[in-house]
Design a protein around this motif. Sequence first.
Motif: not given
Length: 305
Positions: A254-258, A121-123, A134-137, A250-251
């Motif tokens: 997300l951290r690398k390419h915020s 749902s979040a995605l 990122e929080s949901n992951v 994916l995590q």
Amino acid sequence: MASSSAKPTRSISLPSRLHPNSQKIEAQLNKLKTNWESSFSSKETPLGSDNILSGLADLAELYGSIKELIHSPSTQQALLQHHSRKVLEEALDASVGLLDACGTARDLLLRMKENVQTLQSALRRKAIGDSSIESNVQSYINFRKNAKKEVSKSLRALKTMQNVQAFHTLDVDHPLQMVITLLRELSAIAITIFRYLFVFLSVTAATKAKASSGWSLISKLLAPTSFAASERGHKIFNEVGSVDIRLWSLQGQLRKHSGAKIDVGMVKRRLKSLDVCVEGLEAGVDSLFRCLIQHRVSLLNLLTP
């Protein structure tokens, strides 16, 4: 699939005078044992949900047939005549352990389904770059870590159950001995199937470095060595593990390419596949749970006529 005792398949032969469906029960048990001793004989065979779901269904069907055998007048008379209270109490103890394992598996599957659907749902609703993604992951990854701890606890309990499967041989006639053997073998194959189910729910693909330490703990709990060695030789890559791999990737992105646009199409597809898988396993475990309750009631009725 190789049984944890690593012994050759031995067919059980039930006297037809015990129950009209004795041959059917015999065929069901031997089929289940053979399937689980051969399904994973090849190291190239993945530990797949289809195999486990089939095992759960076959086990539930067998418990239904055993219920008929236990309720048969000849079986009840034989058990009562030979004062086999100790055997029935051992079977009751085993039923409690299996119900606990089944309940834990059912709870884990329910929470996994909830976590998967929340992430789906979040995605669907959030744009990549939103911090809530990122929080949901991370929430899903945390769930998986906690689930592995619960799995380790359940595997310890199942291992203990398996260690006490060395029952005393009773001085009884052949028909009763066959019923006792049947109950013990039924318990043994149920333990094996639950152990593989928990491994399926806990182990990520072996190619992931983080999985090595987790597998080390799991493999110790899967002793005897033959069982653990057999599983280490297989491709531990399934619907659960494939989602873990994608989410770790994916995590990292997300951290690398915020704030950057990241394609989550593959993650969505993997989550959808896992959702279907978990739904099927949940139904299979629910059905087996009901059969285990009925089995326990049947045993209790024998002890309290």
